[in-house]
Enzyme design. Structure first.
Site, short mmCIF file in Angstrom:
data_model
loop_
_atom_site.label_atom_id
_atom_site.label_comp_id
_atom_site.label_asym_id
_atom_site.label_seq_id
_atom_site.Cartn_x
_atom_site.Cartn_y
_atom_site.Cartn_z
N GLY A 182 0.82 -1.20 0.00
CA GLY A 182 0.00 0.00 0.00
C GLY A 182 0.86 1.26 0.00
O GLY A 182 2.09 1.21 0.14
N SER B 280 3.72 2.05 2.72
CA SER B 280 3.93 0.77 3.39
C SER B 280 5.39 0.48 3.67
O SER B 280 5.71 -0.36 4.51
CB SER B 280 3.35 -0.37 2.55
OG SER B 280 4.03 -0.45 1.31
N SER C 169 9.07 1.19 -1.18
CA SER C 169 10.17 1.88 -1.87
C SER C 169 11.47 1.76 -1.09
O SER C 169 12.53 1.52 -1.68
CB SER C 169 9.84 3.35 -2.09
OG SER C 169 8.79 3.50 -3.01
N ALA D 297 12.09 6.85 -12.45
CA ALA D 297 11.02 7.51 -11.69
C ALA D 297 9.96 8.04 -12.63
O ALA D 297 10.26 8.55 -13.71
CB ALA D 297 11.61 8.64 -10.86
N GLY E 243 7.11 9.90 -11.13
CA GLY E 243 6.33 10.91 -10.42
C GLY E 243 6.41 12.27 -11.10
O GLY E 243 7.43 12.63 -11.68
N HIS F 177 11.97 10.91 -1.78
CA HIS F 177 12.62 9.82 -2.51
C HIS F 177 14.02 10.22 -2.94
O HIS F 177 14.96 9.43 -2.81
CB HIS F 177 11.79 9.43 -3.74
CG HIS F 177 10.61 8.56 -3.42
ND1 HIS F 177 10.61 7.21 -3.64
CD2 HIS F 177 9.40 8.86 -2.90
CE1 HIS F 177 9.46 6.71 -3.28
NE2 HIS F 177 8.70 7.69 -2.82
N ARG G 185 17.97 8.46 -1.84
CA ARG G 185 18.80 7.79 -2.83
C ARG G 185 20.27 8.18 -2.67
O ARG G 185 20.59 9.36 -2.47
CB ARG G 185 18.38 8.19 -4.25
CG ARG G 185 17.11 7.58 -4.70
CD ARG G 185 16.94 7.72 -6.20
NE ARG G 185 16.83 9.09 -6.68
CZ ARG G 185 15.69 9.68 -6.99
NH1 ARG G 185 14.56 9.06 -6.84
NH2 ARG G 185 15.68 10.91 -7.44
N ASP H 39 10.51 2.76 -9.84
CA ASP H 39 9.68 3.16 -8.69
C ASP H 39 8.88 4.40 -9.05
O ASP H 39 9.42 5.49 -9.07
CB ASP H 39 10.58 3.42 -7.49
CG ASP H 39 9.80 3.62 -6.21
OD1 ASP H 39 8.58 3.36 -6.20
OD2 ASP H 39 10.42 4.01 -5.21
#
Length: 178
Positions: free
Chosen positions: A9, A12, A15, A33, A35, A49, A53, A82
């Protein structure tokens, strides 16, 4: 090629788990990516995110292109995608509402995922794919929301079926499925 499928979810921990797996592998990592900064909240999510990294990971940000830039994969040892859910959302947002009930709108997305899977079968890299699980929530109230759930549910099944290993992440806890 090894394909690792990770689902769970929103928030969760999937990632973070995927990033840990990628970091365990020696060699170069490409972070793919999808997004898009649509508002301040999404900008913050993307920044979170980015901050997690390692600086030596390469990043490919092509929000609507799953297959087109796949040739770049060959330059790296590990590919972390991701997340496919964002790619599916981007694709869904581009479909006019009147076309959401047409089967061809779903098939178009499924075909692109199947083409991507076909192409990654021929690469030598370890590919780690993150997707949101939609099967645990309620049915969306809008036609776009239901379309997204239907499409993402099937995309999850396609990728999970092809994966060499699969994990579910729930509340930060990881379960190996396959």
């Amino acid at each position: 090629m090894t394909l690792t499928y990770i689902t769970g979810g929103i928030r969760s921990g999937k990632s973070e788990f995927a990033e840990q797996l990628a970091a365990l592998n020696e060699g170069t990592v490409l972070y793919v990516a999808f997004g898009i900064e649509t508002d301040e909240e999404m900008k913050n999510r993307i920044n979170n995110h980015k901050e997690r990294r390692p600086n030596n990971w390469a990043v490919l940000e092509k929000p609507n292109d799953l297959v087109e830039y796949q040739t770049v994969y060959q330059e790296y040892d590990v590919i972390l995608v991701d997340c496919i859910s964002s790619w599916v959302a981007n694709k869904c947002m581009g479909i006019p509402e009147r076309e959401l009930k047409e089967a061809k709108s779903k098939v178009y997305i499924f075909n692109e995922v199947e083409e991507w899977l076909k192409r990654i079968r021929s690469v030598k890299q370890h590919v780690i794919v993150v997707l949101n699980e939609v099967g645990l929530g309620g049915v969306a109230l809008s036609s776009l929301g239901r379309f997204f759930q239907d499409v993402l549910g099937k995309v999850n099944q396609l990728i999970a079926h092809e994966s060499d290993e699969a994990y579910a992440v729930l509340s930060g806890l990881t379960m190996r499925l396959k």
